[in-house]
Design a protein around this motif. Structure first.
Motif, PDB file in Angstrom:
ATOM      1  N   GLU A  16       0.805  -1.216   0.000  1.00  0.00           N
ATOM      2  CA  GLU A  16       0.000   0.000   0.000  1.00  0.00           C
ATOM      3  C   GLU A  16       0.839   1.268   0.000  1.00  0.00           C
ATOM      4  O   GLU A  16       0.364   2.326  -0.399  1.00  0.00           O
ATOM      5  CB  GLU A  16      -0.929   0.021   1.217  1.00  0.00           C
ATOM      6  CG  GLU A  16      -2.026  -1.011   1.151  1.00  0.00           C
ATOM      7  CD  GLU A  16      -2.862  -1.044   2.422  1.00  0.00           C
ATOM      8  OE1 GLU A  16      -2.613  -0.238   3.347  1.00  0.00           O
ATOM      9  OE2 GLU A  16      -3.754  -1.892   2.501  1.00  0.00           O
ATOM     10  N   ARG A  17       2.089   1.213   0.397  1.00  0.00           N
ATOM     11  CA  ARG A  17       2.909   2.408   0.546  1.00  0.00           C
ATOM     12  C   ARG A  17       3.133   3.193  -0.753  1.00  0.00           C
ATOM     13  O   ARG A  17       3.084   4.416  -0.723  1.00  0.00           O
ATOM     14  CB  ARG A  17       4.239   2.060   1.197  1.00  0.00           C
ATOM     15  CG  ARG A  17       4.093   1.883   2.698  1.00  0.00           C
ATOM     16  CD  ARG A  17       5.445   1.495   3.303  1.00  0.00           C
ATOM     17  NE  ARG A  17       5.433   1.509   4.744  1.00  0.00           N
ATOM     18  CZ  ARG A  17       4.977   0.551   5.509  1.00  0.00           C
ATOM     19  NH1 ARG A  17       4.446  -0.530   4.961  1.00  0.00           N
ATOM     20  NH2 ARG A  17       5.021   0.622   6.818  1.00  0.00           N
ATOM     21  N   PRO A  18       3.409   2.559  -1.883  1.00  0.00           N
ATOM     22  CA  PRO A  18       3.672   3.359  -3.093  1.00  0.00           C
ATOM     23  C   PRO A  18       2.495   4.222  -3.539  1.00  0.00           C
ATOM     24  O   PRO A  18       2.698   5.232  -4.208  1.00  0.00           O
ATOM     25  CB  PRO A  18       3.998   2.312  -4.158  1.00  0.00           C
ATOM     26  CG  PRO A  18       4.463   1.125  -3.396  1.00  0.00           C
ATOM     27  CD  PRO A  18       3.685   1.146  -2.110  1.00  0.00           C
ATOM     28  N   ASP A  19       1.287   3.853  -3.202  1.00  0.00           N
ATOM     29  CA  ASP A  19       0.126   4.634  -3.610  1.00  0.00           C
ATOM     30  C   ASP A  19      -0.400   5.517  -2.489  1.00  0.00           C
ATOM     31  O   ASP A  19      -1.227   6.386  -2.725  1.00  0.00           O
ATOM     32  CB  ASP A  19      -1.009   3.702  -4.055  1.00  0.00           C
ATOM     33  CG  ASP A  19      -0.619   2.885  -5.266  1.00  0.00           C
ATOM     34  OD1 ASP A  19       0.179   3.385  -6.076  1.00  0.00           O
ATOM     35  OD2 ASP A  19      -1.100   1.750  -5.397  1.00  0.00           O
ATOM     36  N   GLY A  20       0.075   5.316  -1.289  1.00  0.00           N
ATOM     37  CA  GLY A  20      -0.481   6.010  -0.138  1.00  0.00           C
ATOM     38  C   GLY A  20       0.162   7.352   0.118  1.00  0.00           C
ATOM     39  O   GLY A  20       0.975   7.849  -0.662  1.00  0.00           O
ATOM     40  N   ALA A  23       4.139   9.022  -0.210  1.00  0.00           N
ATOM     41  CA  ALA A  23       4.764   8.188  -1.240  1.00  0.00           C
ATOM     42  C   ALA A  23       5.947   8.883  -1.896  1.00  0.00           C
ATOM     43  O   ALA A  23       6.850   8.212  -2.408  1.00  0.00           O
ATOM     44  CB  ALA A  23       3.737   7.786  -2.292  1.00  0.00           C
TER      45      ALA A  23
END
Length: 136
Positions: A16-20, A23
């Motif tokens: 989820e981190r790359p889109d959250g 980022a």
């Protein structure tokens, strides 16, 4: 079973981190580590030091010094990445997962440094051999 749950949670959280939120740090922090690696790779070439990878595999004293430098140089980027990930976890996940934070910090701060420094030194050393002077 608890280990499997923790691993599944970690994979989900990391995905989820790359889109959250926050980022941007996933691009900025590796770039900063790479810039530090370029600086240190050019310094290696100017100083006539062996390639960084060979320093890591050299004698015990050379190896110790190379690893010490490898940790010291990108330390600020890694610490900043760690702090940002802890803030992200506390703010958005409402929990703290130190293993995940450390994994992210190493992946975006330490690995880019290790991957960039050696090739930069080799390229700069190639220029030194042709012109007798390292690039500035």
């Amino acid at each position: 079973m608890a280990l499997e749950d923790a691993a599944a949670r970690a994979i989900e959280n990391l995905a989820e981190r790359p889109d959250g939120p926050l980022a941007f740090r996933l691009a900025v922090q590796p770039a900063m580590a790479a810039l530090m690696a370029v600086r240190d790779g050019l310094r290696d070439a100017r100083g006539g030091r062996p390639p960084f990878g060979l320093q890591l595999a050299g004698s015990a004293e050379d190896r110790r010094q190379a690893w010490r430098e490898a940790f010291r140089a990108p330390a600020r980027v890694v610490i900043f990445a760690l702090l940002l990930d802890v803030a992200y976890q506390l703010w958005f996940l409402r929990a703290l997962y130190p293993g995940e934070a450390l994994l992210i910090a190493i992946a975006i701060g330490f690995l880019p440094y290790l991957l960039v420094r050696g090739p930069v030194a080799r390229i700069a050393r190639h220029w030194v051999g042709k012109t007798g002077d390292a690039p500035k």
